[in-house]
Design a protein around this motif. Sequence first.
Motif, PDB file in Angstrom:
ATOM      1  N   GLU A 239       0.832  -1.209   0.000  1.00  0.00           N
ATOM      2  CA  GLU A 239       0.000   0.000   0.000  1.00  0.00           C
ATOM      3  C   GLU A 239       0.870   1.265   0.000  1.00  0.00           C
ATOM      4  O   GLU A 239       0.669   2.187  -0.796  1.00  0.00           O
ATOM      5  N   LEU A 240       1.858   1.301   0.887  1.00  0.00           N
ATOM      6  CA  LEU A 240       2.713   2.494   0.978  1.00  0.00           C
ATOM      7  C   LEU A 240       3.542   2.664  -0.289  1.00  0.00           C
ATOM      8  O   LEU A 240       3.719   3.777  -0.787  1.00  0.00           O
TER       9      LEU A 240
ATOM     10  N   ARG B 220       1.364   4.089  -2.948  1.00  0.00           N
ATOM     11  CA  ARG B 220       1.121   5.533  -2.757  1.00  0.00           C
ATOM     12  C   ARG B 220       2.296   6.358  -3.285  1.00  0.00           C
ATOM     13  O   ARG B 220       2.119   7.346  -3.982  1.00  0.00           O
TER      14      ARG B 220
ATOM     15  N   CYS C 298       2.376   6.167  -7.116  1.00  0.00           N
ATOM     16  CA  CYS C 298       1.340   6.989  -7.757  1.00  0.00           C
ATOM     17  C   CYS C 298       1.719   8.466  -7.668  1.00  0.00           C
ATOM     18  O   CYS C 298       1.514   9.221  -8.630  1.00  0.00           O
ATOM     19  N   ALA C 299       2.302   8.867  -6.538  1.00  0.00           N
ATOM     20  CA  ALA C 299       2.742  10.260  -6.406  1.00  0.00           C
ATOM     21  C   ALA C 299       3.803  10.564  -7.455  1.00  0.00           C
ATOM     22  O   ALA C 299       3.747  11.586  -8.146  1.00  0.00           O
TER      23      ALA C 299
ATOM     24  N   VAL D  68      -5.442   2.125  -3.304  1.00  0.00           N
ATOM     25  CA  VAL D  68      -4.690   3.374  -3.485  1.00  0.00           C
ATOM     26  C   VAL D  68      -5.133   4.083  -4.768  1.00  0.00           C
ATOM     27  O   VAL D  68      -5.297   5.303  -4.790  1.00  0.00           O
TER      28      VAL D  68
ATOM     29  N   GLU E 173      -8.358   5.803  -4.245  1.00  0.00           N
ATOM     30  CA  GLU E 173      -8.227   6.961  -3.366  1.00  0.00           C
ATOM     31  C   GLU E 173      -7.535   8.150  -4.056  1.00  0.00           C
ATOM     32  O   GLU E 173      -7.950   9.292  -3.892  1.00  0.00           O
ATOM     33  N   CYS E 174      -6.485   7.867  -4.843  1.00  0.00           N
ATOM     34  CA  CYS E 174      -5.673   8.993  -5.343  1.00  0.00           C
ATOM     35  C   CYS E 174      -6.138   9.503  -6.701  1.00  0.00           C
ATOM     36  O   CYS E 174      -5.685  10.551  -7.142  1.00  0.00           O
TER      37      CYS E 174
ATOM     38  N   THR F 128      -3.873  14.756  -3.916  1.00  0.00           N
ATOM     39  CA  THR F 128      -4.530  13.568  -3.351  1.00  0.00           C
ATOM     40  C   THR F 128      -3.566  12.647  -2.605  1.00  0.00           C
ATOM     41  O   THR F 128      -3.970  11.587  -2.142  1.00  0.00           O
ATOM     42  N   LEU F 129      -2.299  13.018  -2.519  1.00  0.00           N
ATOM     43  CA  LEU F 129      -1.324  12.138  -1.859  1.00  0.00           C
ATOM     44  C   LEU F 129      -0.382  12.973  -0.980  1.00  0.00           C
ATOM     45  O   LEU F 129       0.010  14.072  -1.359  1.00  0.00           O
TER      46      LEU F 129
ATOM     47  N   VAL G 174       3.989   9.295   3.654  1.00  0.00           N
ATOM     48  CA  VAL G 174       4.251   7.968   3.085  1.00  0.00           C
ATOM     49  C   VAL G 174       5.722   7.595   3.277  1.00  0.00           C
ATOM     50  O   VAL G 174       6.052   6.487   3.696  1.00  0.00           O
TER      51      VAL G 174
END
Length: 440
Positions: free
Chosen positions: A100-101, A104, A107-108, A131, A134-135, A409-410, A415
Amino acid sequence: MTRGHVAHGEEERITFLEDAAVVVRDGLVDAVVPAAEAAGVPAVERLDARGQVAMPGLVNCHTHAPMVALRGLAEDLPTEEWFNDVVWPVESNLTEKDVELGARLACAEMIRGGVTCFADHYFAMDAVAAVVAECGIRAHLGQAYFSSQGEQGRQQSLEFALHHRGGAHGRITTALAPHAPYTVTDADLAATADLARAHGLPVHLHASENRDQADTSLARHGVTPIEVLERTGVLDADVLIAHGTGILERDLSVLARARGRTAVASAPRGYLKFAWPTTTPIRALREIGVPVGLATDGAASNNSLDVWESMALTSLIQKSTEGDPRWLTSRQALHHATLQSARAVGLGDRIGSIAPGRRADIVLVDLTGPHTQPVHDLAATLVHSARSSDVRTTIVDGRILMRDRELLTLDVPAVVRELGERMPALLDRSHGRRIQEYDT
Ligand SMILES: [Zn+2]
């Protein structure tokens, strides 16, 4: 609504419109009109993009997003040692939280680099799907499996694909994701092909990644990895093949007669780093009508998820390997990065160009910097002068995910902090376990 240059792509014709505006409604491109005409259109929000280019968001056609957690961990090694001594021992420690981390952070990085869609192939993919939801990014996701996991691995891949297909308001599409012909048996590949047909799912896998794998497959089985995909029925489904730098002359006729939609994802940086002797044969694949999308692979081998860099490298490496400065022009590179990449992930009719009816996946690229001025050839400026850090705004489905370089969104520092705390447990190799053995 945006205003500035706008890039479209159809076939290999990339068209730029000057002083244009993109009207976005309900997540879709509604119209592309002269900026003056858009001035009177009522809008919830207007983005002034003067001095910028609006182009379709880039697609990362093959990655393992959560592997950003291993960025820089296994350096300057041959493929076999990279897998067996570092990556596969560490991956035996993976938890859903690590995935998950990592997702994130990935995606960033991708949103900051103008990537609006990525094709991911990894483990604990429920966490990646969460993720993505969410993002706000778009993704084509597959839960990876090896034959060493038994039937359960394949079953979980199927369950994942069926459960998440169409998720995140349609931003998630899914695939079955066997790892590769050298880690998944012919019987399991055939079973995968049956599932793909029965459920209308595409298949995303590594095959003929390098010349070594093709040679070993020929020596052991008398067939190439691509021929394995044909004889197991995988090429009857829609297939996304990662890398294919070991695709041989004899494979071209096999790929040309594939009954499904076949595409190849090329991630050139990793091939250079692993000192593979060949690259994806893009010119030969073009001749048989196989689209080639651009990719980064995971950051544990490539060190970055920068598709912009893949675009520039693809153009340069193709010129060098073909010995032809006229081959793989900047316009062709843009075409690979946008429309061909969209086709590669099965979204050729939804994304990949800025045109009415397409999803509004758009990036705004700032060309006012000294390294991008003056502009004599806009395609060349974008491919060879601009960088991913020139992307100022990233939009997916009409929603702004990055505005003026700020991620909306992140939370990257949070993170990074949390991921850092988990590193000792993740990196422990004292147990001597591996999730799999690399033996092509
Ligand atoms: Zn890969």
